[in-house]
Write a protein that holds these residues in place. Structure first.
Motif, PDB file in Angstrom:
ATOM      1  N   VAL A 296       0.803  -1.228   0.000  1.00 17.68           N
ATOM      2  CA  VAL A 296       0.000   0.000   0.000  1.00 17.68           C
ATOM      3  C   VAL A 296       0.839   1.283   0.000  1.00 17.68           C
ATOM      4  N   PRO A 297       1.893   1.389   0.819  1.00 17.00           N
ATOM      5  CA  PRO A 297       2.678   2.627   0.762  1.00 17.00           C
ATOM      6  C   PRO A 297       3.206   2.900  -0.646  1.00 17.00           C
ATOM      7  N   GLY A 298       3.640   1.843  -1.302  1.00 17.71           N
ATOM      8  CA  GLY A 298       4.119   1.992  -2.673  1.00 17.71           C
ATOM      9  C   GLY A 298       3.004   2.420  -3.598  1.00 17.71           C
ATOM     10  N   LEU A 299       1.861   1.824  -3.410  1.00 17.07           N
ATOM     11  CA  LEU A 299       0.703   2.147  -4.242  1.00 17.07           C
ATOM     12  C   LEU A 299       0.319   3.617  -4.086  1.00 17.07           C
ATOM     13  N   VAL A 300       0.336   4.084  -2.853  1.00 22.32           N
ATOM     14  CA  VAL A 300       0.013   5.492  -2.594  1.00 22.32           C
ATOM     15  C   VAL A 300       1.010   6.394  -3.313  1.00 22.32           C
ATOM     16  N   THR A 301       2.282   6.058  -3.205  1.00 18.80           N
ATOM     17  CA  THR A 301       3.316   6.859  -3.855  1.00 18.80           C
ATOM     18  C   THR A 301       3.075   6.947  -5.361  1.00 18.80           C
ATOM     19  N   VAL A 302       2.833   5.783  -5.930  1.00 18.82           N
ATOM     20  CA  VAL A 302       2.650   5.705  -7.376  1.00 18.82           C
ATOM     21  C   VAL A 302       1.424   6.504  -7.814  1.00 18.82           C
ATOM     22  N   MET A 303       0.344   6.383  -7.062  1.00 20.85           N
ATOM     23  CA  MET A 303      -0.874   7.096  -7.434  1.00 20.85           C
ATOM     24  C   MET A 303      -0.692   8.603  -7.304  1.00 20.85           C
ATOM     25  N   ILE A 304      -0.048   9.012  -6.229  1.00 23.08           N
ATOM     26  CA  ILE A 304       0.167  10.453  -6.047  1.00 23.08           C
ATOM     27  C   ILE A 304       1.083  10.990  -7.148  1.00 23.08           C
ATOM     28  N   TYR A 305       2.097  10.214  -7.478  1.00 22.83           N
ATOM     29  CA  TYR A 305       3.013  10.664  -8.522  1.00 22.83           C
ATOM     30  C   TYR A 305       2.268  10.848  -9.845  1.00 22.83           C
ATOM     31  N   ALA A 306       1.422   9.873 -10.169  1.00 25.71           N
ATOM     32  CA  ALA A 306       0.649   9.972 -11.408  1.00 25.71           C
ATOM     33  C   ALA A 306      -0.269  11.194 -11.371  1.00 25.71           C
ATOM     34  N   PHE A 307      -0.869  11.429 -10.228  1.00 27.44           N
ATOM     35  CA  PHE A 307      -1.778  12.568 -10.089  1.00 27.44           C
ATOM     36  C   PHE A 307      -1.030  13.890 -10.283  1.00 27.44           C
ATOM     37  N   ILE A 308       0.108  14.009  -9.586  1.00 24.72           N
ATOM     38  CA  ILE A 308       0.883  15.256  -9.681  1.00 24.72           C
ATOM     39  C   ILE A 308       1.329  15.500 -11.117  1.00 24.72           C
TER      40      ILE A 308
ATOM     41  N   GLN B 290      -2.711  40.316 -10.125  1.00 22.85           N
ATOM     42  CA  GLN B 290      -3.183  40.013  -8.774  1.00 22.85           C
ATOM     43  C   GLN B 290      -4.126  38.808  -8.788  1.00 22.85           C
ATOM     44  N   PHE B 291      -4.917  38.672  -9.887  1.00 20.62           N
ATOM     45  CA  PHE B 291      -5.823  37.523  -9.989  1.00 20.62           C
ATOM     46  C   PHE B 291      -5.046  36.275 -10.385  1.00 20.62           C
ATOM     47  N   LEU B 292      -4.088  36.450 -11.281  1.00 19.32           N
ATOM     48  CA  LEU B 292      -3.324  35.301 -11.742  1.00 19.32           C
ATOM     49  C   LEU B 292      -2.534  34.672 -10.591  1.00 19.32           C
ATOM     50  N   THR B 293      -1.913  35.518  -9.758  1.00 11.97           N
ATOM     51  CA  THR B 293      -1.144  34.970  -8.635  1.00 11.97           C
ATOM     52  C   THR B 293      -2.068  34.298  -7.619  1.00 11.97           C
ATOM     53  N   MET B 294      -3.252  34.853  -7.465  1.00 12.55           N
ATOM     54  CA  MET B 294      -4.221  34.205  -6.571  1.00 12.55           C
ATOM     55  C   MET B 294      -4.602  32.830  -7.110  1.00 12.55           C
ATOM     56  N   ALA B 295      -4.880  32.770  -8.412  1.00 11.40           N
ATOM     57  CA  ALA B 295      -5.230  31.487  -9.026  1.00 11.40           C
ATOM     58  C   ALA B 295      -4.048  30.513  -8.934  1.00 11.40           C
ATOM     59  N   ALA B 296      -2.844  31.026  -9.151  1.00 14.11           N
ATOM     60  CA  ALA B 296      -1.649  30.178  -9.074  1.00 14.11           C
ATOM     61  C   ALA B 296      -1.506  29.593  -7.671  1.00 14.11           C
ATOM     62  N   PHE B 297      -1.721  30.444  -6.684  1.00 13.62           N
ATOM     63  CA  PHE B 297      -1.631  29.996  -5.291  1.00 13.62           C
ATOM     64  C   PHE B 297      -2.606  28.849  -5.028  1.00 13.62           C
ATOM     65  N   LEU B 298      -3.854  29.040  -5.491  1.00 15.31           N
ATOM     66  CA  LEU B 298      -4.869  28.011  -5.251  1.00 15.31           C
ATOM     67  C   LEU B 298      -4.549  26.720  -6.004  1.00 15.31           C
ATOM     68  N   ALA B 299      -4.011  26.868  -7.231  1.00 15.88           N
ATOM     69  CA  ALA B 299      -3.700  25.687  -8.030  1.00 15.88           C
ATOM     70  C   ALA B 299      -2.515  24.918  -7.445  1.00 15.88           C
ATOM     71  N   LEU B 300      -1.656  25.638  -6.714  1.00 18.93           N
ATOM     72  CA  LEU B 300      -0.456  24.993  -6.170  1.00 18.93           C
ATOM     73  C   LEU B 300      -0.732  24.172  -4.917  1.00 18.93           C
ATOM     74  N   ILE B 301      -1.747  24.575  -4.156  1.00 21.80           N
ATOM     75  CA  ILE B 301      -1.973  23.926  -2.860  1.00 21.80           C
ATOM     76  C   ILE B 301      -2.063  22.392  -2.962  1.00 21.80           C
ATOM     77  N   PRO B 302      -2.926  21.861  -3.862  1.00 21.18           N
ATOM     78  CA  PRO B 302      -3.020  20.390  -3.898  1.00 21.18           C
ATOM     79  C   PRO B 302      -1.695  19.701  -4.199  1.00 21.18           C
ATOM     80  N   VAL B 303      -0.949  20.213  -5.190  1.00 20.96           N
ATOM     81  CA  VAL B 303       0.294  19.517  -5.540  1.00 20.96           C
ATOM     82  C   VAL B 303       1.352  19.629  -4.450  1.00 20.96           C
ATOM     83  N   LEU B 304       1.385  20.767  -3.772  1.00 18.82           N
ATOM     84  CA  LEU B 304       2.381  20.902  -2.697  1.00 18.82           C
ATOM     85  C   LEU B 304       2.095  19.890  -1.592  1.00 18.82           C
ATOM     86  N   VAL B 305       0.830  19.810  -1.199  1.00 21.99           N
ATOM     87  CA  VAL B 305       0.463  18.869  -0.138  1.00 21.99           C
ATOM     88  C   VAL B 305       0.824  17.446  -0.541  1.00 21.99           C
ATOM     89  N   LEU B 306       0.429  17.069  -1.762  1.00 25.61           N
ATOM     90  CA  LEU B 306       0.677  15.706  -2.215  1.00 25.61           C
ATOM     91  C   LEU B 306       2.176  15.415  -2.328  1.00 25.61           C
TER      92      LEU B 306
END
Lengths: 276, 302
Positions: free
Chosen positions: A192-204, A241-257
């Motif tokens: 499972v740990p390997g599976l999680v890694t692989v899935m997250i990598y594919a997602f990112i 100002q809008f683009l950086t806000m959108a960039a910030f929001l788009a980055l959150i999921p990938v940073l966490v993962l």
């Protein structure tokens, strides 16, 4: 050791300076994303906004359709993750556990494929995708995004399967499990740990993918975040100002993962010399 | 004779092998359709004249190759790729090594620092490139403003606007993305070196610099080789940063081999030229990846 103590007094300030340089664009992002229009385009530029413009957060969702791009990215990335896992896991099991002619060749090929840039096949991929009638479709991106992480992910899963002692599997085989059953009931739960890694990598990978989306997606409704933000800049009046806000929001999921898999990723990339 | 074919058949077609082929089949099908066939097709295309829709018009033999090799821009792109990759990897390597050494010193907050150092790698490349575009903005960008205000550089260039500065600016973004990988790999390697080695070296009167070169570096030699190769391939392949920041301009100044494939195809609509560029790039990558695969297998076997 004494020099370890002295090293600390050198290391901490140096770390701070280097971090300031490396994180510079993110400081700029944070500084810009809550600025008003005039503050964003002040001359000379300013670091601290004169007032915090919280409404930017609302504007990117309402006026700039951010939700639509998020949804597209999510569909593509989840689709690619599922497809990738479905084809990688069996392949990895075969390479890790079964004896067959061509096993070495398969391993060698996988490692080499990992090095290929999609750019070198983009012109013929265009023909292939067109022939399958998949231009401007999620399907094209899901398949291609899934495919370009197959090599690395099969490789990673193979590593995980190999660490599981053969005895466990053999015991199950003796108890009357079939090969497929040992794989799904015994090997997979342990891996499972390997599976999680692989899935997250594919997602990112799919979430960050740019080239395929740039080449194959033309309608706005199917645009993932990367292309949407890129097109956003292309226009004559970019509202940063809008683009950086959108960039910030788009980055959150990938940073966490990324933080979840970071250690295993390094170990996987560097081969046997680093333990995960 | 019959025995030999029977045993060969048994080797290729026993229950275990059969299961393996079934399990590998989905991967194989996708790879053949979307990777091997496209590669073969690119080779075929490089021998044909194509029209603006990328259809093959007529066989021209090596004419496309001769065309490209006579074009100065091809050699410029190749030279830029060489500079881009070699100096890019060198800077990433050195910066990564410095950061790994810094992170290997024990102090409170080291874990947080490590997490912060990863961010450029963890971040999405297209989004990072967009952010840098704003950072580099000649008028409203905070980079030049900060350089001027802090007195570090009174008259910084307009970065993406002029050829040389654009090349350097793009290269820096690529470097910036690649540094954390080296730092993390080197750090992991350094932490696997037994502490006693350093202690006994210290007893023998070796200073920190001496033990760095005679214990640390040899201790992570294999990691250095494999990560450098990997980074070289990634650096060579970096399409996104250049395309997003400059679209290979101004005046082709940031056009390297990998971007020229795309520009030839989708901007000039010369798919045959793009095919030639793809073939050349493919051959270069193949050579490097064979070296990488060898290193990797040797390491696995140890």
């Amino acid at each position: 050791m004494k020099w370890q103590n002295r090293a600390r007094w050198l290391a901490i300030p140096l770390t701070i300076v280097i971090l300031f340089i490396l994180l510079f664009p993110f400081f700029v992002m944070i500084s810009t994303m809550l600025k008003s229009g005039p503050d964003t385009y002040a001359t000379p530029p300013i670091w601290i906004p004169t007032h915090i413009e919280w409404s930017n957060f609302v504007t990117v969702w309402t006026q700039y359709d951010l939700a639509s791009y998020f949804l597209a990215s999510l569909i593509i990335a989840m689709g690619a993750t599922v497809l990738n896992t479905l084809i990688c896991v069996p392949a990895a099991y075969a390479i890790a556990r079964l004896r067959f002619v061509g096993r070495k060749v398969a391993m060698y090929l996988l490692l080499m494929i990992e090095m290929f840039s999609p750019v070198i096949v983009i012109i013929s991929l265009f023909k292939v995708v067109a022939r399958f009638g998949m231009l401007d479709s999620y399907a094209a991106l899901i398949i291609l995004d899934a495919l370009f992480t197959v090599a690395f992910n099969t490789w990673m899963m193979n590593g995980y399967f190999k660490t599981i002692p053969k005895d466990i599997e053999e015991a199950a085989l003796i108890d009357g499990c079939t090969r497929v059953q040992t794989m799904t009931r015994i090997m997979l739960p342990i891996a499972v740990p390997g599976l999680v890694t692989v899935m997250i990598y594919a997602f990112i990978f799919a979430w960050n993918e740019f080239l395929f989306a740039l080449t194959f997606i033309s309608s706005k409704a199917k645009m993932p975040l990367t292309i949407a933000l890129y097109n956003f800049v292309g226009r004559w009046t970019t509202q940063w100002q809008f683009l950086t806000m959108a960039a910030f929001l788009a980055l959150i999921p990938v940073l966490v993962l990324f933080y979840i898999i970071e250690k295993r990723l390094v170990a996987g990339l560097a081969g046997g010399a680093v333990k995960g | 004779m019959a025995d030999a074919t029977a045993s060969l058949r048994k080797k290729l077609w026993n229950p275990e092998a059969r299961l393996a082929y079934v399990l590998l089949a989905p991967t194989a099908v996708f790879l053949i359709a979307f990777m091997f066939y496209p590669i073969v097709y690119v080779f075929v295309m490089s021998f044909f004249r194509t029209n603006k829709l990328s259809d093959l018009v007529r066989f021209v033999g090596l004419a496309n190759f001769i065309d490209r090799f006579h074009d100065q821009e091809f050699w410029w792109a190749a030279l830029r790729s060489l500079i881009w990759t070699s100096s890019g990897v060198a800077v990433k390597f050195l910066a990564g090594m410095v950061i790994a050494v810094l992170l290997n010193v024990r102090y409170r907050g080291r874990k947080a620092a490590r997490m912060a150092f990863i961010i450029p790698w963890a971040s999405s490349v297209p989004i990072s490139a967009l952010l840098w575009q704003w950072v580099y903005h000649p008028e409203f960008g905070l980079l030049n403003h900060t350089l001027q205000v802090s007195g570090l550089w009174a008259n910084p260039p307009g970065w993406l606007g002029a050829p040389l500065s654009a090349f350097i600016a793009c290269m820096w973004v690529d470097i910036w993305i690649g540094i954390p990988f080296f730092a993390l790999v080197f750090l992991a390697g350094m932490q696997s070196i037994p502490q006693e080695l350093y202690e006994s070296a210290h007893m023998d009167g070796a200073g920190p610099i001496r033990s760095f070169f005679s214990i640390t570096i040899p201790g992570i030699r294999e990691l250095i080789q494999i990560s450098t190769l990997l980074s070289a391939i990634w650096t060579f392949n970096d399409f996104n940063v250049i395309y997003i920041l400059t679209r290979a301009g101004p005046a082709n100044s940031t056009n390297i081999l990998i971007t020229s494939v795309y520009m030839n195809a989708f901007v000039d609509l010369r798919f045959d030229w793009a095919a030639v560029q793809s073939v050349v790039t493919f051959l270069i990558l193949t050579i490097v990846s064979v070296i990488y695969a060898r290193f990797y297998f040797r390491q696995e076997n140890n």
